[in-house]
Design a protein around this motif. Structure first.
Motif, mmCIF file in Angstrom:
data_model
loop_
_atom_site.group_PDB
_atom_site.id
_atom_site.type_symbol
_atom_site.label_atom_id
_atom_site.label_comp_id
_atom_site.label_asym_id
_atom_site.label_seq_id
_atom_site.Cartn_x
_atom_site.Cartn_y
_atom_site.Cartn_z
ATOM 1 N N VAL A 12 -3.018 9.312 9.554
ATOM 2 C CA VAL A 12 -3.638 10.092 8.487
ATOM 3 C C VAL A 12 -4.858 9.346 7.970
ATOM 4 C CG1 VAL A 12 -2.195 9.055 6.685
ATOM 5 C CG2 VAL A 12 -3.148 11.355 6.339
ATOM 6 N N GLN A 13 -5.833 10.090 7.483
ATOM 7 C CA GLN A 13 -7.016 9.462 6.904
ATOM 8 C C GLN A 13 -6.715 8.954 5.501
ATOM 9 O OE1 GLN A 13 -10.229 12.301 7.173
ATOM 10 N NE2 GLN A 13 -10.856 11.504 9.173
ATOM 11 N N ALA A 14 -7.476 7.970 5.092
ATOM 12 C CA ALA A 14 -7.337 7.457 3.734
ATOM 13 C C ALA A 14 -7.499 8.601 2.732
ATOM 14 C CB ALA A 14 -8.366 6.375 3.473
ATOM 15 N N TYR A 60 9.857 1.222 -7.670
ATOM 16 C CA TYR A 60 8.678 1.193 -6.797
ATOM 17 C C TYR A 60 8.015 -0.170 -6.877
ATOM 18 C CZ TYR A 60 9.245 6.239 -6.961
ATOM 19 O OH TYR A 60 9.760 7.504 -6.886
ATOM 20 N N THR A 61 7.558 -0.660 -5.756
ATOM 21 C CA THR A 61 6.746 -1.855 -5.797
ATOM 22 C C THR A 61 5.401 -1.499 -6.441
ATOM 23 O OG1 THR A 61 6.021 -3.744 -4.479
ATOM 24 C CG2 THR A 61 5.652 -1.571 -3.529
ATOM 25 N N ASP A 62 4.771 -2.455 -7.058
ATOM 26 C CA ASP A 62 3.577 -2.176 -7.860
ATOM 27 C C ASP A 62 2.476 -1.478 -7.065
ATOM 28 O OD1 ASP A 62 3.693 -5.165 -9.981
ATOM 29 O OD2 ASP A 62 4.716 -3.225 -10.116
ATOM 30 N N SER A 63 2.320 -1.836 -5.814
ATOM 31 C CA SER A 63 1.196 -1.322 -5.035
ATOM 32 C C SER A 63 1.300 0.171 -4.715
ATOM 33 C CB SER A 63 1.049 -2.116 -3.738
ATOM 34 O OG SER A 63 2.205 -1.968 -2.935
ATOM 35 N N VAL A 64 2.478 0.762 -4.901
ATOM 36 C CA VAL A 64 2.635 2.182 -4.579
ATOM 37 C C VAL A 64 2.941 3.034 -5.811
ATOM 38 C CG1 VAL A 64 3.485 1.532 -2.295
ATOM 39 C CG2 VAL A 64 5.122 2.218 -4.051
ATOM 40 N N LYS A 65 3.088 2.420 -6.967
ATOM 41 C CA LYS A 65 3.395 3.174 -8.179
ATOM 42 C C LYS A 65 2.322 4.219 -8.446
ATOM 43 C CE LYS A 65 6.163 -0.272 -10.647
ATOM 44 N NZ LYS A 65 6.207 -1.228 -11.778
ATOM 45 N N GLY A 66 2.759 5.428 -8.764
ATOM 46 C CA GLY A 66 1.833 6.508 -9.038
ATOM 47 C C GLY A 66 1.361 7.242 -7.795
ATOM 48 N N PRO A 88 -5.572 2.364 3.677
ATOM 49 C CA PRO A 88 -5.385 1.624 4.939
ATOM 50 C C PRO A 88 -4.339 0.525 4.831
ATOM 51 C CG PRO A 88 -7.705 2.050 4.583
ATOM 52 C CD PRO A 88 -7.002 2.508 3.331
ATOM 53 N N GLU A 89 -4.220 -0.077 3.660
ATOM 54 C CA GLU A 89 -3.229 -1.151 3.497
ATOM 55 C C GLU A 89 -1.796 -0.631 3.450
ATOM 56 O OE1 GLU A 89 -5.965 -0.568 1.622
ATOM 57 O OE2 GLU A 89 -5.584 -1.020 -0.508
ATOM 58 N N ASP A 90 -1.606 0.677 3.458
ATOM 59 C CA ASP A 90 -0.261 1.254 3.576
ATOM 60 C C ASP A 90 0.193 1.326 5.028
ATOM 61 O OD1 ASP A 90 -1.190 3.557 1.003
ATOM 62 O OD2 ASP A 90 0.096 1.783 0.782
ATOM 63 N N VAL A 125 -2.910 4.544 8.513
ATOM 64 C CA VAL A 125 -3.899 5.152 7.635
ATOM 65 C C VAL A 125 -5.266 4.641 8.047
ATOM 66 C CG1 VAL A 125 -4.611 5.565 5.260
ATOM 67 C CG2 VAL A 125 -2.189 5.195 5.790
ATOM 68 N N SER A 126 -6.129 5.531 8.458
ATOM 69 C CA SER A 126 -7.467 5.150 8.902
ATOM 70 C C SER A 126 -8.460 5.222 7.745
ATOM 71 C CB SER A 126 -7.921 6.053 10.030
ATOM 72 O OG SER A 126 -8.017 7.390 9.594
#
Length: 127
Positions: A12-14, A60-66, A88-90, A125-126
């Motif tokens: 999937v795209q960013a 949830y870990t902080d980086s994915v909250k919301g 992309p970092e996902d 994620v591209s």
């Protein structure tokens, strides 16, 4: 023992969205706390989200909250991870995990606390 099978990964795209699903079989699904972990290339596996037996408590870990939402359907023996605003970092292999527990409200956060794992599904994620 419970068997777990993930699905829904892909490219999937960013900024896009994906929905991961994990189907459980073998035991009473509602007796298990559930979670999603991920492992990026060259990195350790990390906790992404967790949910208790009833679905009433989540983590949830902080980086994915919301951006990510974990949910479960005990009637259908499934746990899902809705991922929005992907970055992309996902990019990682995402794993579903289960832990049988007596405690209905307890959440489990670490890899060591989970006894059952799926085979993983790739999310890319591209940019």
């Amino acid at each position: 023992q419970v068997q777990l099978v993930e699905s829904g990964g892909g490219l999937v795209q960013a900024g896009g969205s994906l929905r991961l699903s994990c189907a459980a079989s073998g035991r009473t699904f509602s007796n298990y706390a559930m979670a999603w972990f991920r492992q990026a290339p060259g990195k350790e596996r990390e906790s992404v989200a967790a949910i208790n037996r009833s679905g009433g408590s989540t983590y949830y870990t902080d980086s994915v909250k919301g951006r990510f939402t974990i949910s479960r359907d005990n009637a259908k023996n499934t746990v899902s991870l809705q991922m929005n605003s992907l970055k992309p970092e996902d990019t990682a292999v995402y794993y579903c995990a289960a832990e049988r527990t007596y405690y209905t409200s307890k959440l489990y956060y670490t890899e060591a606390e989970y006894d059952y794992w799926g085979q993983g599904t790739q999310v890319t994620v591209s940019s």
